[in-house]
Each structure stands twice: as structure tokens, then as C-alpha cells.
Write an enzyme that holds these catalytic residues in place. Sequence first.
Site, PDB file in Angstrom:
ATOM      1  CD  GLU A 103       7.587  -7.965  -6.777  1.00 14.19           C
ATOM      2  OE1 GLU A 103       8.393  -8.561  -6.035  1.00 14.19           O
ATOM      3  OE2 GLU A 103       7.908  -7.486  -7.878  1.00 14.19           O
ATOM      4  CG  HIS A 138       7.250 -11.387  -7.929  1.00 15.95           C
ATOM      5  ND1 HIS A 138       6.685 -10.731  -9.007  1.00 15.95           N
ATOM      6  CD2 HIS A 138       8.581 -11.234  -8.057  1.00 15.95           C
ATOM      7  CE1 HIS A 138       7.650 -10.218  -9.746  1.00 15.95           C
ATOM      8  NE2 HIS A 138       8.807 -10.508  -9.198  1.00 15.95           N
TER       9      HIS A 138
END
Length: 282
Positions: A257, A155
Site C-alpha cells: 500500500e 490500499h
Amino acid sequence: MKSLITQTTFHGLPAIQVRTADGAEATVSLFGGQVLHWQPAGGRPWLYLSEQSAFDGKHAIRGGVPVCFPQFAAQGDLPRHGLVRTRPWRLIDQREVDKQVMLTLGIDSDDDTLALWPHLFALELTINIGGARLDMELEITNTGPDAFGFSAALHTYLRVGEVEMAELHGLKGLRYADACDGGTIKTDPMDMLRVDDPVDRIYADARRPLLLDDSGRHLQIEKENFPDVVVWNPWEAGAAALADLPDRDFRRMLCVEAAATAPIMLAADAQWWGRQSLIVGD
Ligand SMILES: O=P(O)(O)OC[C@H]1O[C@@H](O)[C@H](O)[C@@H](O)[C@@H]1O
């Protein structure tokens, strides 16, 4: 000059600080197994880290590269983004290879994770720092007797000078689920994405490399085996609602991400891996 690898603390949390022989830098938190800072040789930092993160060893750190597993976001009953961004990892290995530094971190299922998710797993995150690139590979092993399904993501909070000026290239023509519009499936018609509103999109099966142009400095974003790209910025109201993000910092960050958001089935003893590379260009 040799590379330096130092075990230290960062805001009170155990961390590893790296300076490679060629001048690249990184800071990696063992809490969450999370790269918090990365600066290529001769360059400027490329990861955003919120100074309002809790750093309390309980709440997720807002910034760097949190690891999401075995659940992405709120797509299930587990805590948001799963179990491993809020747990201690351990350092398995550190070494210098060709002026680069390679760190391997790991975390295994334990009684606490089993109470929430009844599957045995072992995760390893290998981080390569050196020159103009940061490579991260997540390896997931099913150490239990039964198959399980998982989602995962690296992420990545990219640091930008001004998000409205940043351009993300490489998503044209791809289909995405727009979480800001009830998950409606859309096709991206734009040559590049510029963020000037909340954005929360899952681009499925986005295999091409991406290029981030941050007011003239460039970052190539490549991945292997992670099929999806998630792009997220909470914008003004969203940032104001997040206690661990300074109100104006939505302008300083863009999450891009590497993700596998649809569950992947992993048989007993089987392994899966996914890799993300950030490569600074001219
Ligand atoms: O606040 P969290 O749990 O770290 O999540 C941040 C964001 O992470 C993104 O990956 C999700 O797509 C967003 O929906 C979510 O809001």
C-alpha cells in the site's frame, strides 16, 4: 480501435468498465472510488478481489485498491480506514488520451461525514489505464475554514499465484513498525520479503521503487508523495477471521500500500496529492 468506456454495474454496484485501444482493461467501482480489476495490455490481472466481498453498498469491498482517508487503519476514532471506502463517489471526467483512458472520480464531505469528522474536504482520484501501467493519483483539498490533519492510503491488493513464492524487493535496510509484534520498530535486513506468516508492517519513509516478482512475472511499484509502504497479509488464522475473504485466499493476495500513515496537516484551501504507479515488467 477506439477505447471503450462503459457505465455498468458490477455485483449490483455502479461501475465503469474500461478497455483501452491497446487492450488494457479495468473495472472501477463508484462505491468506494475503487479500482477492482486491472489487466495490462496482453497480460494477466494484477489485482486481487475477494468474491466474498459484501458488494452491498455499505461494507468496504475487499480487494482492488480501496482509498483510505482521513484515517489509516484503526489509528483514530473513525471507522477503520476512514470514511470514503464505504461511500458513493461520482464520475467527474472520462477521456481518451493517446490510447490511454483517464477517469477522474470525486467525493466531497457531506452531512454524514461531517457528523463523524468535522472537516470539509474534496477528494479527486485520477486513474490512468493503458499499456503496461496503472497510475492513480489522489488529490485532497481542504475546502473548509480550518486546517486539518489526515492520513491516507491506496490500499492495493496485489494478486499473486502463491504468496509464499512471491518476492517483494526494495525494502532492505528500511525501518518498519511491526503491527504483528505490538508496533515494535525494526529494521528489515532482507534483500527481499517473502511472506510465510502474518505480516502487517508500516515501512516509514520508503521512497525507493519496489519490485514484486510473482513466480517470474514482474511488477514495478512506484509512488510519489506517499512516504510510507504498508505490507499486509492476514495469513491463515487472520483470513479465517475475515468473513469477506475466502479461507485460502490469503495465498492469492499481498497488500502493498502507498500510504501516508502519520498525519499530514493541510491548511484551509490547501491541496495535497499522492500518486502510485504499477508498471508491468518483463
Ligand atoms: O480489514 P480492513 O479494515 O480492510 O483492514 C485490513 C488491513 O489493512 C492494512 O492496511 C492494515 O495495516 C491492517 O492492520 C488491516 O488489518
